[in-house]
Write a protein that holds these residues in place. Structure first.
Motif, PDB file in Angstrom:
ATOM      1  N   ALA A   1       0.841  -1.194   0.000  1.00  0.00           N
ATOM      2  CA  ALA A   1       0.000   0.000   0.000  1.00  0.00           C
ATOM      3  C   ALA A   1       0.877   1.245   0.000  1.00  0.00           C
ATOM      4  N   GLN A   2       0.319   2.346  -0.504  1.00  0.00           N
ATOM      5  CA  GLN A   2       1.052   3.604  -0.513  1.00  0.00           C
ATOM      6  C   GLN A   2       1.538   3.927   0.898  1.00  0.00           C
TER       7      GLN A   2
ATOM      8  N   SER B   1       4.109   2.216   2.266  1.00  0.00           N
ATOM      9  CA  SER B   1       4.784   1.019   2.777  1.00  0.00           C
ATOM     10  C   SER B   1       5.762   0.492   1.728  1.00  0.00           C
ATOM     11  N   ILE B   2       6.689  -0.350   2.173  1.00  0.00           N
ATOM     12  CA  ILE B   2       7.704  -0.931   1.294  1.00  0.00           C
ATOM     13  C   ILE B   2       7.384  -2.411   1.100  1.00  0.00           C
ATOM     14  N   PRO B   3       7.427  -2.936  -0.147  1.00  0.00           N
ATOM     15  CA  PRO B   3       7.112  -4.347  -0.384  1.00  0.00           C
ATOM     16  C   PRO B   3       8.052  -5.293   0.372  1.00  0.00           C
ATOM     17  N   GLU B   4       7.539  -6.467   0.701  1.00  0.00           N
ATOM     18  CA  GLU B   4       8.311  -7.444   1.468  1.00  0.00           C
ATOM     19  C   GLU B   4       9.566  -7.893   0.727  1.00  0.00           C
ATOM     20  N   ASN B   5       9.498  -8.034  -0.597  1.00  0.00           N
ATOM     21  CA  ASN B   5      10.686  -8.502  -1.321  1.00  0.00           C
ATOM     22  C   ASN B   5      11.825  -7.480  -1.240  1.00  0.00           C
ATOM     23  N   VAL B   6      11.489  -6.192  -1.191  1.00  0.00           N
ATOM     24  CA  VAL B   6      12.512  -5.161  -1.050  1.00  0.00           C
ATOM     25  C   VAL B   6      13.065  -5.164   0.376  1.00  0.00           C
ATOM     26  N   LYS B   7      12.192  -5.338   1.363  1.00  0.00           N
ATOM     27  CA  LYS B   7      12.646  -5.367   2.764  1.00  0.00           C
ATOM     28  C   LYS B   7      13.695  -6.450   2.984  1.00  0.00           C
ATOM     29  N   PHE B   8      13.396  -7.669   2.556  1.00  0.00           N
ATOM     30  CA  PHE B   8      14.319  -8.771   2.817  1.00  0.00           C
ATOM     31  C   PHE B   8      15.592  -8.633   1.984  1.00  0.00           C
TER      32      PHE B   8
ATOM     33  N   GLY C   1       4.009  -0.837 -18.716  1.00  0.00           N
ATOM     34  CA  GLY C   1       2.713  -0.168 -18.715  1.00  0.00           C
ATOM     35  C   GLY C   1       2.070  -0.048 -17.353  1.00  0.00           C
ATOM     36  N   GLY C   2       2.871  -0.100 -16.284  1.00  0.00           N
ATOM     37  CA  GLY C   2       2.321   0.067 -14.943  1.00  0.00           C
ATOM     38  C   GLY C   2       1.881   1.500 -14.685  1.00  0.00           C
ATOM     39  N   LYS C   3       0.967   1.674 -13.743  1.00  0.00           N
ATOM     40  CA  LYS C   3       0.411   3.006 -13.474  1.00  0.00           C
ATOM     41  C   LYS C   3       1.124   3.699 -12.316  1.00  0.00           C
ATOM     42  N   ASP C   4       1.226   3.028 -11.182  1.00  0.00           N
ATOM     43  CA  ASP C   4       1.867   3.629 -10.017  1.00  0.00           C
ATOM     44  C   ASP C   4       2.400   2.510  -9.128  1.00  0.00           C
ATOM     45  N   ALA C   5       2.985   2.893  -7.980  1.00  0.00           N
ATOM     46  CA  ALA C   5       3.683   1.922  -7.140  1.00  0.00           C
ATOM     47  C   ALA C   5       2.777   0.856  -6.544  1.00  0.00           C
ATOM     48  N   SER C   6       1.458   1.097  -6.498  1.00  0.00           N
ATOM     49  CA  SER C   6       0.544   0.097  -5.946  1.00  0.00           C
ATOM     50  C   SER C   6       0.009  -0.866  -7.010  1.00  0.00           C
ATOM     51  N   ASP C   7       0.382  -0.643  -8.284  1.00  0.00           N
ATOM     52  CA  ASP C   7      -0.091  -1.463  -9.404  1.00  0.00           C
ATOM     53  C   ASP C   7       0.785  -2.722  -9.520  1.00  0.00           C
TER      54      ASP C   7
END
Length: 458
Positions: free
Chosen positions: A179-180, A182-189, A279-285
């Motif tokens: 979600a806007q 927050s940082i994705p789990e794959n980036v955290k690890f 073709g993604g829209k934003d960071a939550s896409d």
């Protein structure tokens, strides 16, 4: 026996050169994690594309201030157990690793930017003495091998670090969206793993490599002078800056136009792949997340190319000369960056990044090789710090001014920004080829080259 011969460093085995270079693997692991993911982290936290350059300003500002100071101090440091450069490796690695652990827990932009500032300050403290470390430890006949080994470690560390988000998602099935705010789990690890490798690799070098006591006869006098306060150090740095050797001035100009191409790639490439290619829209896409992961994977690929090309780069440089080799490699990198905008099949990005990997291998070694022999031995640390001015100054200019260009001229077109970087790299190649003169093949140079060739193992 002459004084020069008496103080000649002994030749090291391949294992010893690897041991002294492993630390650079860890340092580069940390750098490439932040280069490949900070733009994505910033956009996850709500930044617009035109804000990204300013948010990266911490890196060049810290480099401009920290590198010459650390170079100056490390030239004047000696401890019987810890040596000259290794205390800086160790302190920088410990704090940088802590910053890497906390980075993916950033909840607002200012927190991420502040942690990046800490990471860059202490990353520079760890990295800056490594260039001088090569000339401290190796005899002239092995200096090329030392810098090429560092290039290989940089390529290896960068390839693993850049691929981690993709690996965490596709192999370990950690989520790559959040979600806007927050940082994705794959980036955290990925950042947790990076913290481990940064510290572990530097510790390996610190505990497996010994340093020689300072050889210059006026070392004690320099230490006493440095104890007189900040003013003495500042005066010496400014004196060295005003009296740069002519060859260093030209190589520095090449660096000045080379590095903006890399910075613009690190600013925008991953998100450009996510938006323009996927073709993604934003960071939550989810499509954006898939594209950003794939962009990181292709960055890992160029680091693999760097690692492999470093194996043959010495022979190419011997055959063509250092300036011609470097100019051709920069052209390859420029073509790779410019051609990204024409990609419709995502797999063609690998071909683009092949050119970038070739350029990166040369950027990491040839400028330093072209400086070989032109710098005073007792001021290597200071001059290496000053040389890095011409890496960080263009990034400061890009960070302060490119946001305005993105917003008012380029319409926030990330791919066009990457292409502009390629154009600047072409200009650097032209300056390199036209204005740098390769030394003539004197008997002394030929003898040194034969010695290098005889002892080269990479």
């Amino acid at each position: 026996m002459s004084l020069k011969t008496a103080f000649e460093n002994p030749k090291l085995t391949l294992a010893q050169i690897i041991n002294m270079s492993v630390g650079f693997f860890g340092i580069q692991f940390g750098w490439d994690l932040q280069r490949a993911n900070m733009g994505r982290i910033y956009e996850n936290l709500g930044a617009n594309p035109d804000q990204i350059p300013l948010l990266f300003l911490a890196a060049p500002l810290t480099g401009l201030l920290v590198q010459p100071i650390i170079g100056y101090l490390s030239d004047r440091t000696w401890h019987p157990k810890w040596g000259r450069r290794r205390p800086y490796f160790l302190i920088g690695a410990i704090v940088s690793s802590i910053a890497l652990i906390f980075m993916p827990h950033s909840s607002v932009l200012w927190m991420a930017a502040g942690l990046l500032y800490i990471l860059d300050v202490f990353g520079n403290i760890a990295m800056e003495p490594f260039r001088a470390f090569v000339t401290d430890k190796l005899p002239d006949s092995q200096v090329n091998r030392g810098f090429i080994m560092q290039s290989m470690m940089i390529g290896l560390g960068g390839s693993i670090a850049s691929s981690l988000p993709w690996v965490m998602n596709n192999v370990f099935h950690l989520t790559n969206t959040a979600a806007q705010g927050s940082i994705p789990e794959n980036v955290k690890f990925s950042f947790y793993i990076g913290a481990f490798f940064f510290l572990a690799a530097v510790l390996w070098t610190v505990f497996t490599t010994k340093e020689y006591p300072p050889q210059d006869v006026d070392f004690k006098e320099k230490v006493l002078e440095s104890n007189r306060g900040f003013g003495g150090g500042a005066r010496e740095i400014l004196h060295a800056l005003r009296n740069m050797p002519k060859r260093m001035q030209i190589v520095s100009l090449v660096q000045f136009f080379t590095w903006p191409g890399l910075f613009l790639m690190w600013f925008y490439y991953t998100t450009a792949v996510a938006v323009n290619v996927f073709g993604g829209k934003d960071a939550s896409d989810p499509v954006y997340a898939q594209g950003a992961d794939f962009g990181s994977l292709t960055l890992a690929y160029y680091s693999v190319i760097t690692f492999l090309f470093a194996l043959v780069l010495p022979k190419i440089a011997d055959a063509l000369g250092r300036k011609t080799t470097h100019a051709l490699c920069l052209i390859c990198g420029a073509i790779g960056l410019i051609s990204v905008a024409w990609v419709h099949d995502k797999n063609m990005l690998y071909l683009c990044m092949t050119g970038v990997g070739i350029a990166w291998a040369s950027i990491l070694s040839m400028p330093y090789a072209m400086l070989s022999g032109s710098l005073p031995k007792d001021k290597i640390g200071i001059y290496m710090g000053i040389f890095n001015f011409f890496i960080v100054l263009p990034e400061i200019m890009a960070s302060l001014g490119f946001g305005w260009l993105m917003r008012n001229v380029l319409n926030n077109d990330r791919l066009l920004a990457v292409q502009i970087g390629g154009g600047l790299m072409i200009l650097a190649a032209i300056i390199c080829f036209v204005f740098i003169k390769d030394p003539k093949k004197t008997d002394e140079v030929l003898a040194a080259e034969l010695s290098i060739e005889e002892n080269r193992s990479v």
